[in-house]
Design a protein around this motif. Structure first.
Motif, PDB file in Angstrom:
ATOM      1  N   SER A   2      -0.102 -16.599   6.187  1.00  0.00           N
ATOM      2  CA  SER A   2      -0.716 -16.528   4.869  1.00  0.00           C
ATOM      3  C   SER A   2      -0.380 -17.784   4.065  1.00  0.00           C
ATOM      4  CB  SER A   2      -0.201 -15.290   4.119  1.00  0.00           C
ATOM      5  OG  SER A   2       1.149 -15.496   3.778  1.00  0.00           O
ATOM      6  N   ASP A   5       3.143 -17.889   2.787  1.00  0.00           N
ATOM      7  CA  ASP A   5       4.138 -18.306   3.767  1.00  0.00           C
ATOM      8  C   ASP A   5       4.234 -19.815   3.871  1.00  0.00           C
ATOM      9  OD1 ASP A   5       4.652 -15.692   4.319  1.00  0.00           O
ATOM     10  OD2 ASP A   5       3.185 -15.586   5.950  1.00  0.00           O
ATOM     11  N   SER A 443      -6.459 -15.596  -5.412  1.00  0.00           N
ATOM     12  CA  SER A 443      -6.949 -14.317  -4.876  1.00  0.00           C
ATOM     13  C   SER A 443      -8.032 -14.543  -3.828  1.00  0.00           C
ATOM     14  CB  SER A 443      -7.482 -13.446  -6.012  1.00  0.00           C
ATOM     15  OG  SER A 443      -8.538 -14.103  -6.682  1.00  0.00           O
ATOM     16  N   GLU A 445      -8.140 -17.088  -1.766  1.00  0.00           N
ATOM     17  CA  GLU A 445      -7.437 -17.499  -0.547  1.00  0.00           C
ATOM     18  C   GLU A 445      -6.730 -16.313   0.103  1.00  0.00           C
ATOM     19  OE1 GLU A 445      -4.973 -20.501  -2.193  1.00  0.00           O
ATOM     20  OE2 GLU A 445      -6.473 -22.082  -1.982  1.00  0.00           O
ATOM     21  N   ASP A 446      -6.156 -15.453  -0.732  1.00  0.00           N
ATOM     22  CA  ASP A 446      -5.480 -14.272  -0.174  1.00  0.00           C
ATOM     23  C   ASP A 446      -6.488 -13.366   0.533  1.00  0.00           C
ATOM     24  OD1 ASP A 446      -3.084 -15.178  -1.120  1.00  0.00           O
ATOM     25  OD2 ASP A 446      -3.153 -13.996  -2.972  1.00  0.00           O
ATOM     26  N   ALA A 447      -7.707 -13.280  -0.008  1.00  0.00           N
ATOM     27  CA  ALA A 447      -8.743 -12.470   0.652  1.00  0.00           C
ATOM     28  C   ALA A 447      -9.066 -13.041   2.029  1.00  0.00           C
ATOM     29  CB  ALA A 447     -10.002 -12.434  -0.221  1.00  0.00           C
ATOM     30  N   CYS A 448      -9.138 -14.349   2.131  1.00  0.00           N
ATOM     31  CA  CYS A 448      -9.392 -14.979   3.433  1.00  0.00           C
ATOM     32  C   CYS A 448      -8.253 -14.681   4.412  1.00  0.00           C
ATOM     33  CB  CYS A 448      -9.554 -16.489   3.272  1.00  0.00           C
ATOM     34  SG  CYS A 448     -11.054 -16.959   2.408  1.00  0.00           S
ATOM     35  N   ALA A 449      -7.008 -14.781   3.881  1.00  0.00           N
ATOM     36  CA  ALA A 449      -5.856 -14.514   4.741  1.00  0.00           C
ATOM     37  C   ALA A 449      -5.868 -13.064   5.231  1.00  0.00           C
ATOM     38  CB  ALA A 449      -4.563 -14.806   3.983  1.00  0.00           C
ATOM     39  N   SER A 450      -6.272 -12.146   4.339  1.00  0.00           N
ATOM     40  CA  SER A 450      -6.323 -10.726   4.744  1.00  0.00           C
ATOM     41  C   SER A 450      -7.378 -10.484   5.804  1.00  0.00           C
ATOM     42  CB  SER A 450      -6.592  -9.858   3.513  1.00  0.00           C
ATOM     43  OG  SER A 450      -7.911 -10.087   3.024  1.00  0.00           O
ATOM     44  N   LEU A 451      -8.374 -11.370   5.886  1.00  0.00           N
ATOM     45  CA  LEU A 451      -9.411 -11.239   6.922  1.00  0.00           C
ATOM     46  C   LEU A 451      -9.005 -11.919   8.221  1.00  0.00           C
ATOM     47  CD1 LEU A 451     -12.578 -11.912   4.715  1.00  0.00           C
ATOM     48  CD2 LEU A 451     -11.837  -9.721   5.691  1.00  0.00           C
ATOM     49  N   GLY A 452      -7.791 -12.483   8.229  1.00  0.00           N
ATOM     50  CA  GLY A 452      -7.277 -13.089   9.450  1.00  0.00           C
ATOM     51  C   GLY A 452      -7.641 -14.548   9.637  1.00  0.00           C
ATOM     52  N   THR A 458      -9.866 -21.365   6.521  1.00  0.00           N
ATOM     53  CA  THR A 458     -10.129 -21.155   5.097  1.00  0.00           C
ATOM     54  C   THR A 458     -10.605 -22.439   4.438  1.00  0.00           C
ATOM     55  OG1 THR A 458      -8.418 -19.456   5.067  1.00  0.00           O
ATOM     56  CG2 THR A 458      -9.119 -20.338   2.937  1.00  0.00           C
TER      57      THR A 458
END
Length: 540
Positions: A2, A5, A443, A445-452, A458
């Motif tokens: 993420s 991280d 938010s 970027e976090d949405a992209c990270a949550s999609l793997g 990204t």
């Protein structure tokens, strides 16, 4: 991984390692020049101290003092008038006074020279009116003429930043001071001016850096400063060591100005809202005097020079608009497009690294990567030439057994020119790209990270599409700056590979003002583009 991280200690070196290769574009030339300062050659310094430095130091210091003082006297009052006062034409002058930024100083220099010299229209009118113009001061080689040109070319830096400060203060600040018994003038001097000092200081530092870096205007007036002495050491005397020693001194002065500019910017803290506050309506003669002052500066810095350039261009375009001219335009466009493409791509990497690696080491590496904009073009030309000459010597020694016998492999090549230009204008692309990057929310970027999605995925699927406007601005701004740039192109180009700016220098060196107008007009018209972008940004 993420994005949260990516700022963990285990990944801090990653940001530094990604930014370092880009920072080397600036650090290597800078180290080459400063290295020469740390290893002085006594015979060269003795020659410089005896024949060059006393005159160059005195001329440069005098020029900095005069231009700095007059720029403050012009830029600050104009900023205050257009920001806080209401008078006829204020809306027009508030943006029109920025237009001189579109005219490079070397273009303004030869236009003013053509206007005010003995054969020019100003002295011709004076002779018609008074029978003689012998009392008119000679502009050729004059300090007053050079100061006038540099003030008209660079006052917008102080004007822009000071105006921003006065807009932020608003009218209420002045009203509070007047309520305490101060006159309008005393309120301006004791309240508004001190509050705007960090902005004004930053603008003044930019002006002084531009004066130190200027080569074209100073060459037109044949006035010896650090930059002209450096150029003459290299080209006229073929003394590369003396040029490098002068460059090292110039770098030290510029770094002091950069530190002053950064300190002034760091002090820019206002808490008032730049809301639309009512301006003070000037009355009686004061309102027309304000309009007249703005009109005078606008006419001297933009309207009259542009009119003269157009008239000269119209008189020569039938003969000068030939294949050679299109060749200069093609070289200029090629150089601008390639440099803008490289600088914009590198700016994306720097902006991305700075966003996702917040450690101090990465931040400082990114800052050093964009330091090149503060360095004069002549210094970067010397700084790039030194390591390239060293690399050329290695390559030629390695290629000698194969029968390669040449003066240089990289010297005078397009690659050397691109390295210097990219180092000089990377900051322009970075600031535009980084501003656009900051508008993308965490938010998203976090949405992209949550999609793997990985950070690189990204970057490709989120960042680049949202950065399109910022990247376009970055590309255009760098391209225009490169097309206007003269010293680096002049000193690092291959023999015969000329651009529009170099052509202007060659023609003005022979006092062919009218023939220089056509390439100058093309440069000015292109230069209006970033000014328009700046106006739109200022109006927001």
């Amino acid at each position: 991984m993420s994005f949260a991280d990516s700022t963990a200690p285990a990944h801090r070196w990653r940001g530094f390692l990604l930014a370092l290769p880009i920072a080397l574009l600036t650090l290597v030339p800078l180290a080459a020049v400063l290295g020469l300062a740390l290893a002085p050659q006594p015979d060269i310094w003795q020659h410089l101290w005896q024949y060059v430095l006393p005159r160059v130091l005195a001329n440069t210091a005098l020029l900095l003092v005069l231009v700095g003082a007059v720029v403050l006297a012009v830029g600050v009052p104009l900023a205050w008038l257009t920001a806080l006062c209401e008078f006829p034409g204020r809306r027009f002058f508030s943006w029109a006074l920025m237009l001189p930024l579109a005219i490079p100083a070397y273009v303004l220099a030869f236009v003013q020279m053509g206007l005010f010299e003995y054969a020019g229209p100003v002295q011709a009118l004076l002779r018609d009116a008074f029978g003689s113009s012998r009392w008119f001061p000679d502009i050729r080689g004059s300090l007053w003429g050079l100061v006038l040109v540099l003030v008209l070319a660079f006052y917008p830096y102080v004007y822009l930043l000071a105006r921003s400060a006065f807009l932020t203060q608003g009218r209420r600040c002045m009203e509070a001071a007047q309520a305490l018994g101060l006159s309008p003038l005393a309120a301006f001097l004791k309240v508004a001016l001190p509050l705007a000092r960090p902005w004004i200081g930053a603008g003044l530092a930019l002006v002084l850096m531009e004066v130190l870096a200027d080569f074209g205007a100073i060459a037109v007036f044949n006035y010896d400063t650090f930059t002209t002495a450096l150029y003459k050491s290299w080209f006229d005397l073929h003394n590369m060591a003396a040029a490098a020693q002068l460059a090292s001194l110039l770098v030290l002065v510029v770094l002091l100005l950069v530190a002053a500019e950064q300190r002034a910017r760091g002090a820019q803290r206002f808490h008032a809202s730049p809301a639309r506050q009512q301006r003070m309506a000037l009355r009686g003669a004061a309102r027309w005097a304000a309009s007249a002052v703005c009109l005078l500066v606008f006419a001297a810095a933009f309207a009259v020079p542009m009119l003269q350039i157009v008239l000269w261009a119209l008189s020569v375009w039938r003969t000068d608009l030939n294949a050679d001219y299109w060749g200069y335009a093609r070289n200029t466009l090629l150089l601008g497009l390639v440099t803008a493409g490289v600088a914009t791509a590198l700016s994306v990497v720097l902006a991305w690294v700075r966003r996702h690696h917040a450690d101090a080491l990465t931040r400082w590496t990114v800052r050093l990567a964009v330091l090149g904009y503060a360095l004069p073009g002549v210094v970067l030309a010397v700084g790039v030439f030194v390591p390239i000459a060293w690399l050329d010597a290695l390559l030629l020694a390695w290629l000698a057994p194969w029968g390669v016998d040449s003066l240089g492999v990289l010297k005078g090549s397009l690659a050397a020119m691109l390295l210097a230009l990219t180092a000089r204008f990377l900051a322009v692309a970075f600031h535009s790209t980084d501003s656009a990057m900051q508008r993308i929310t965490r938010s998203q970027e976090d949405a992209c990270a949550s999609l793997g999605l990985s950070p690189w995925q990204t970057l490709r699927r989120l960042h680049l599409p949202l950065l399109r406007t910022g990247l376009l601005s970055a590309f255009l701004l760098v391209m225009v700056d490169v097309m206007k740039e003269m010293p680096i192109t002049l000193m690092t180009r291959q023999f015969g590979w000329d651009t529009l700016a170099v052509r202007v220098f060659q023609l003005t060196s022979e006092s062919l003002w009218d023939q220089a107008a056509l390439p100058a007009l093309a440069i000015v018209l292109v230069g209006i583009l970033p000014v328009v972008l700046l106006m739109r940004q200022t109006d927001r």
